[in-house]
Design a protein around this motif. Structure first.
Motif, PDB file in Angstrom:
ATOM      1  N   ASN A  41     -15.742   7.068  19.478  1.00 40.13           N
ATOM      2  CA  ASN A  41     -15.560   5.815  18.625  1.00 40.13           C
ATOM      3  C   ASN A  41     -15.412   4.605  19.237  1.00 40.13           C
ATOM      4  OD1 ASN A  41     -16.098   6.901  15.713  1.00 40.13           O
ATOM      5  ND2 ASN A  41     -14.496   8.306  16.357  1.00 40.13           N
TER       6      ASN A  41
ATOM      7  N   LYS B  96     -11.986   0.090  27.961  1.00 36.22           N
ATOM      8  CA  LYS B  96     -13.159  -0.692  27.730  1.00 36.22           C
ATOM      9  C   LYS B  96     -14.167  -0.362  28.756  1.00 36.22           C
ATOM     10  CE  LYS B  96     -11.357  -4.900  25.151  1.00 36.22           C
ATOM     11  NZ  LYS B  96     -11.005  -6.077  25.207  1.00 36.22           N
TER      12      LYS B  96
ATOM     13  N   ASN C 272     -11.919  -2.626  19.264  1.00 31.45           N
ATOM     14  CA  ASN C 272     -11.931  -3.766  18.588  1.00 31.45           C
ATOM     15  C   ASN C 272     -10.647  -3.809  17.405  1.00 31.45           C
ATOM     16  OD1 ASN C 272     -13.585  -5.339  20.366  1.00 31.45           O
ATOM     17  ND2 ASN C 272     -15.032  -5.676  18.800  1.00 31.45           N
ATOM     18  N   GLU C 273     -10.900  -3.036  16.614  1.00 32.77           N
ATOM     19  CA  GLU C 273      -9.967  -2.882  15.554  1.00 32.77           C
ATOM     20  C   GLU C 273      -8.439  -2.616  16.225  1.00 32.77           C
ATOM     21  OE1 GLU C 273     -11.170   0.611  12.872  1.00 32.77           O
ATOM     22  OE2 GLU C 273      -9.166   1.631  13.620  1.00 32.77           O
TER      23      GLU C 273
ATOM     24  N   SER D 176     -16.713   2.134  19.224  1.00 27.69           N
ATOM     25  CA  SER D 176     -16.912   0.715  18.296  1.00 27.69           C
ATOM     26  C   SER D 176     -15.732   0.210  17.617  1.00 27.69           C
ATOM     27  CB  SER D 176     -18.024   1.071  17.306  1.00 27.69           C
ATOM     28  OG  SER D 176     -17.449   2.149  16.391  1.00 27.69           O
ATOM     29  N   ARG D 177     -14.456   1.208  17.587  1.00 30.94           N
ATOM     30  CA  ARG D 177     -13.354   0.820  16.950  1.00 30.94           C
ATOM     31  C   ARG D 177     -12.097   0.362  17.726  1.00 30.94           C
ATOM     32  NH1 ARG D 177     -11.965   5.238  12.436  1.00 30.94           N
ATOM     33  NH2 ARG D 177     -10.167   3.755  12.014  1.00 30.94           N
TER      34      ARG D 177
END
Lengths: 79, 79
Positions: free
Chosen positions: A40, A77, A45-46, A42-43
């Motif tokens: 994941n 990253k 940033n969260e 994409s998480r």
């Protein structure tokens, strides 16, 4: 009910914390979600928005708690 | 029953972790003892032997988990 998100990246320190700490959280008080950045990305940033600087980390009701040190978010990253 | 010892030194990061994390441990699974080095300096050696490098730290069944970073054990020793 509180909410905890455990962020990790599959590193040995992450796996140890997941295996040996998470099970001691009281599931009658806190819902625990496990997020593996390998699955994941994409998480990320969260997690950063919540103040996570390294993994493994537990974000508990919005507050980041870094547990030992496996890898920095920058390393995560960069794969 | 597992055993957890939470070592701290009264620092703000320590106080936050004690207040916001310890309460989520499942007391049916783990006995938690809180050790404040300001009151129990004699137990610094015990923490170091378990691998504690900084406070706050939770030693869970003998394994050290450093939670964020308040102060190094060296700083604690030096008062």
């Amino acid at each position: 009910m509180s909410k905890a998100t455990f962020y990790h990246a599959g590193c040995p320190v992450c796996q140890d914390a997941e295996k040996n700490m998470l099970g001691f959280l009281d599931q009658s008080k806190v819902n625990v979600e496990v997020v593996d950045f390998n699955q994941n990305a994409s998480r990320i940033n969260e997690a950063e928005s919540a103040g996570v600087k390294s993994v493994p980390a537990l974000v508990l009701d919005g507050q980041p708690y870094h547990i030992n040190y496996g890898a920095s978010i920058e390393d995560v990253k960069n794969g």
